[in-house]
Scaffold this motif. Sequence first.
Motif, PDB file in Angstrom:
ATOM      1  N   THR A 197       0.853  -1.183   0.000  1.00  0.00           N
ATOM      2  CA  THR A 197       0.000   0.000   0.000  1.00  0.00           C
ATOM      3  C   THR A 197       0.891   1.236   0.000  1.00  0.00           C
ATOM      4  O   THR A 197       2.103   1.128  -0.220  1.00  0.00           O
ATOM      5  CB  THR A 197      -0.976  -0.025   1.203  1.00  0.00           C
ATOM      6  N   GLU A 198       0.323   2.408   0.247  1.00  0.00           N
ATOM      7  CA  GLU A 198       1.124   3.628   0.328  1.00  0.00           C
ATOM      8  C   GLU A 198       1.493   3.896   1.783  1.00  0.00           C
ATOM      9  O   GLU A 198       0.873   3.362   2.708  1.00  0.00           O
ATOM     10  CB  GLU A 198       0.367   4.813  -0.263  1.00  0.00           C
ATOM     11  N   THR A 199       2.476   4.733   1.986  1.00  0.00           N
ATOM     12  CA  THR A 199       3.028   4.986   3.316  1.00  0.00           C
ATOM     13  C   THR A 199       1.957   5.388   4.326  1.00  0.00           C
ATOM     14  O   THR A 199       1.923   4.853   5.439  1.00  0.00           O
ATOM     15  CB  THR A 199       4.111   6.079   3.245  1.00  0.00           C
ATOM     16  N   THR A 200       1.080   6.321   3.964  1.00  0.00           N
ATOM     17  CA  THR A 200       0.108   6.820   4.930  1.00  0.00           C
ATOM     18  C   THR A 200      -0.918   5.764   5.332  1.00  0.00           C
ATOM     19  O   THR A 200      -1.613   5.928   6.334  1.00  0.00           O
ATOM     20  CB  THR A 200      -0.641   8.042   4.379  1.00  0.00           C
ATOM     21  N   HIS A 201      -0.994   4.693   4.595  1.00  0.00           N
ATOM     22  CA  HIS A 201      -2.011   3.661   4.812  1.00  0.00           C
ATOM     23  C   HIS A 201      -1.448   2.431   5.534  1.00  0.00           C
ATOM     24  O   HIS A 201      -2.202   1.519   5.892  1.00  0.00           O
ATOM     25  CB  HIS A 201      -2.574   3.280   3.435  1.00  0.00           C
ATOM     26  N   VAL A 202      -0.153   2.397   5.780  1.00  0.00           N
ATOM     27  CA  VAL A 202       0.504   1.213   6.337  1.00  0.00           C
ATOM     28  C   VAL A 202      -0.036   0.849   7.719  1.00  0.00           C
ATOM     29  O   VAL A 202      -0.427  -0.297   7.959  1.00  0.00           O
ATOM     30  CB  VAL A 202       2.039   1.401   6.384  1.00  0.00           C
ATOM     31  N   GLN A 203      -0.091   1.792   8.652  1.00  0.00           N
ATOM     32  CA  GLN A 203      -0.483   1.461  10.023  1.00  0.00           C
ATOM     33  C   GLN A 203      -1.928   0.988  10.114  1.00  0.00           C
ATOM     34  O   GLN A 203      -2.232   0.041  10.837  1.00  0.00           O
ATOM     35  CB  GLN A 203      -0.260   2.648  10.958  1.00  0.00           C
ATOM     36  N   ARG A 204      -2.834   1.630   9.387  1.00  0.00           N
ATOM     37  CA  ARG A 204      -4.241   1.208   9.443  1.00  0.00           C
ATOM     38  C   ARG A 204      -4.400  -0.164   8.796  1.00  0.00           C
ATOM     39  O   ARG A 204      -5.167  -1.009   9.264  1.00  0.00           O
ATOM     40  CB  ARG A 204      -5.145   2.242   8.775  1.00  0.00           C
ATOM     41  N   THR A 205      -3.639  -0.420   7.731  1.00  0.00           N
ATOM     42  CA  THR A 205      -3.669  -1.740   7.106  1.00  0.00           C
ATOM     43  C   THR A 205      -3.158  -2.790   8.082  1.00  0.00           C
ATOM     44  O   THR A 205      -3.723  -3.885   8.182  1.00  0.00           O
ATOM     45  CB  THR A 205      -2.833  -1.737   5.809  1.00  0.00           C
ATOM     46  N   ARG A 206      -2.108  -2.476   8.823  1.00  0.00           N
ATOM     47  CA  ARG A 206      -1.593  -3.409   9.835  1.00  0.00           C
ATOM     48  C   ARG A 206      -2.656  -3.716  10.882  1.00  0.00           C
ATOM     49  O   ARG A 206      -2.798  -4.860  11.318  1.00  0.00           O
ATOM     50  CB  ARG A 206      -0.353  -2.835  10.518  1.00  0.00           C
ATOM     51  N   LEU A 207      -3.400  -2.693  11.282  1.00  0.00           N
ATOM     52  CA  LEU A 207      -4.448  -2.902  12.267  1.00  0.00           C
ATOM     53  C   LEU A 207      -5.442  -3.951  11.756  1.00  0.00           C
ATOM     54  O   LEU A 207      -5.772  -4.899  12.466  1.00  0.00           O
ATOM     55  CB  LEU A 207      -5.166  -1.577  12.542  1.00  0.00           C
TER      56      LEU A 207
END
Length: 190
Positions: A134-144
Amino acid sequence: MHDMEGSTEGFWSRARSLVAIAFACVLLAPIGPVFFPTREAPFRADVILVLGPASDSRLLFAERLIDAGYSDTLLISAAVSGPGRTPLIEQFCAKTRPFTVHCQQAEPFTTQGEIGWLERSASGQGWNTALVVTETTHVQRTRLYADRCFSGHARVLSDETPLSSLELPYEYAYETAGFLKAALVSRGCA
């Protein structure tokens, strides 16, 4: 009497300042996770999932991972119409390649829906590991969502595409709202 009014006014002034600072801290708290997520190295995985929109940078990054031997199977969350549709996605998905490609629009076409599609696909295929692009800004929410909804082991990677200064405020607001939604509304899995 005058001194008491002055001290009361001073108290309320300090209280307003503290509330404003606290509010600013709450608003700014997501900056780290949104713009500076923890970077993880890829590992050999059963599948690589490209989250939508399946941008050129995400697709090229996923192909580089496959070329480097990290997987031989690619899932692409591809919107066939509407928001998130990537131009020429049908041609990309129809092209014959030396690795397996599955293209589908996740239902719902959200991060939660995409991780749900990964989970269902993994169950059907016997996959236990995944790289998610994904893109950088979306990494943490995707991990969640991956931690919450994928029963295997997933590592979420950024395609490292830089954002313009015009995109930064939008991405910050969008991802912050997405985190709130994930925490308060979309607590389950799709």
